[in-house]
Design an enzyme around this catalytic site. Sequence first.
Site, PDB file in Angstrom:
ATOM      1  N   ASP A 232       0.923  -3.528   0.118  1.00 52.52           N
ATOM      2  CA  ASP A 232       1.530  -2.440  -0.658  1.00 52.52           C
ATOM      3  C   ASP A 232       1.043  -1.148  -0.008  1.00 52.52           C
ATOM      4  O   ASP A 232       0.038  -0.577  -0.401  1.00 52.52           O
ATOM      5  CB  ASP A 232       1.095  -2.545  -2.120  1.00 52.52           C
ATOM      6  CG  ASP A 232       1.772  -1.515  -3.005  1.00 52.52           C
ATOM      7  OD1 ASP A 232       2.676  -0.800  -2.512  1.00 52.52           O
ATOM      8  OD2 ASP A 232       1.403  -1.415  -4.190  1.00 52.52           O
TER       9      ASP A 232
ATOM     10  N   CYS B  59      -4.512  -2.705   0.321  1.00 54.01           N
ATOM     11  CA  CYS B  59      -4.278  -1.455  -0.413  1.00 54.01           C
ATOM     12  C   CYS B  59      -4.018  -1.805  -1.872  1.00 54.01           C
ATOM     13  O   CYS B  59      -3.023  -1.395  -2.474  1.00 54.01           O
ATOM     14  CB  CYS B  59      -3.123  -0.664   0.200  1.00 54.01           C
ATOM     15  SG  CYS B  59      -3.262  -0.445   1.986  1.00 54.01           S
TER      16      CYS B  59
ATOM     17  N   ASP C 146      -9.235  -2.309  -0.559  1.00 55.57           N
ATOM     18  CA  ASP C 146      -8.814  -0.919  -0.757  1.00 55.57           C
ATOM     19  C   ASP C 146      -9.972  -0.017  -0.364  1.00 55.57           C
ATOM     20  O   ASP C 146     -11.142  -0.425  -0.462  1.00 55.57           O
ATOM     21  CB  ASP C 146      -8.415  -0.665  -2.213  1.00 55.57           C
ATOM     22  CG  ASP C 146      -7.525   0.558  -2.375  1.00 55.57           C
ATOM     23  OD1 ASP C 146      -6.294   0.393  -2.488  1.00 55.57           O
ATOM     24  OD2 ASP C 146      -8.054   1.683  -2.378  1.00 55.57           O
TER      25      ASP C 146
ATOM     26  N   CYS D 242       6.270   2.263  -2.745  1.00 45.90           N
ATOM     27  CA  CYS D 242       6.909   2.883  -3.917  1.00 45.90           C
ATOM     28  C   CYS D 242       7.515   4.222  -3.491  1.00 45.90           C
ATOM     29  O   CYS D 242       7.175   5.280  -4.020  1.00 45.90           O
ATOM     30  CB  CYS D 242       5.925   3.053  -5.066  1.00 45.90           C
ATOM     31  SG  CYS D 242       4.442   4.032  -4.686  1.00 45.90           S
TER      32      CYS D 242
END
Length: 417
Positions: free
Chosen positions: A301, A238, A259, A354
């Site tokens: 991630d 990713c 990705d 995140c």
Amino acid sequence: MKPAQPQSQVGVDARRAALRLLDSVLRRGLPLEAALDGAARDVSGADRGLAHAIAAETLRRLPDLDALIDSATQQRLPPDSKARFALRIALVQALALGTPGHAAISTVLPLVDGGPRRLVHGVFGALMRRTVALPSTPTLPRAVEERWLGNWGREMVDAARAAMAAPPPLDLSFADDQAARRFEGRHLAPRHARIPAQSGITDLTGFAEGQWWVQDLAASIPARLLGAGGGRRVLDLCAAPGGKTLQLAAAGWQVTAVDNSAPRLLKLRENLERTRLAAEIVEADVMSWSPEAPVDTILLDAPCSATGIFRRHPDVLHRVKARQIAEMADLQGAMLRRAADWLQPGGTLVYATCSLEPEEGEAQLAHATGLTLDPIAPDELPNGVVPAPGGHVRTLPTLLADKGALDGFFIARFKRA
């Protein structure tokens, strides 16, 4: 060539684009950046930038703008009514963006022609005569505040509000630490510089030469935890838009960046070319792709709610609901288990999101089947960031608040038995 607009219509197209942007986010649930091209299709240049600025600041201040509107209407306007949207746009310009009141309202009234024009004009005028003001720190949406209060407490919520009050600083990651140290700014970690928020990023020293890329300091931590590559192979899952790929390549890793988003991978390719760094790029879905052989190192991630980047992307506060958080958490757990199966014995996997939601961070530790937590040491982290007691890292808006704060991240490092 487009014909010149009548004086009465100057600036209206930018406001109409801002209205479409807000509708895309608040009614259709699209990310602000993803909606920009469609919503701003009739404007370009400065007008496109203005439409984005109006929409972003409206989203940052939405609860406070709505409270003002409700204080000046006898009957509450529906949340999705054109009158409320128009008033939000007029008020945010006058109260937050420095637009003179007459210009703020005159460029918005054409958006409600044939509709509640008199209502919009009357409510705006009434509020201006009261000399109203927005609070110094924006109010969080109620659902977000309640969720974060329960998870993190009042100090975090207050810090989050303060973090939204001003544009966040600009963090730059460098391929070379000497170049970073020569760059004027705050140096909170190796190969890092923090400078005040600004536009014209491509005009900054070193951009054209590929010396650095924009990357929040918190976002740089996952790749830092892998250290120097020494020519070893790493899977960056990713990966796009590629800040971590650039870090890993600069640290001497042979990177395979995976990705499933072609547009985001295009941005990664452009940054690799600009920085003169190399990586193998694979356009694929991690849940259907797999490497040809087991690997020693993986950085995952994972896709997430992205509530940790609310400072720069306030739309997440209004788009992301409990259902999306639960769906993302399920996907993250599946990805973590799948990636763990690709590791060689003794291999390392760094997991990051995140997000400010524990479901997407701390709760994922239970899904690390076959993995053992590899505790992160304080000297591996930027100044002012410390590991949690369990050995993982949780960044909150309270961290480095006096130095510009950080995005919200969860990071854990694992070893395979």
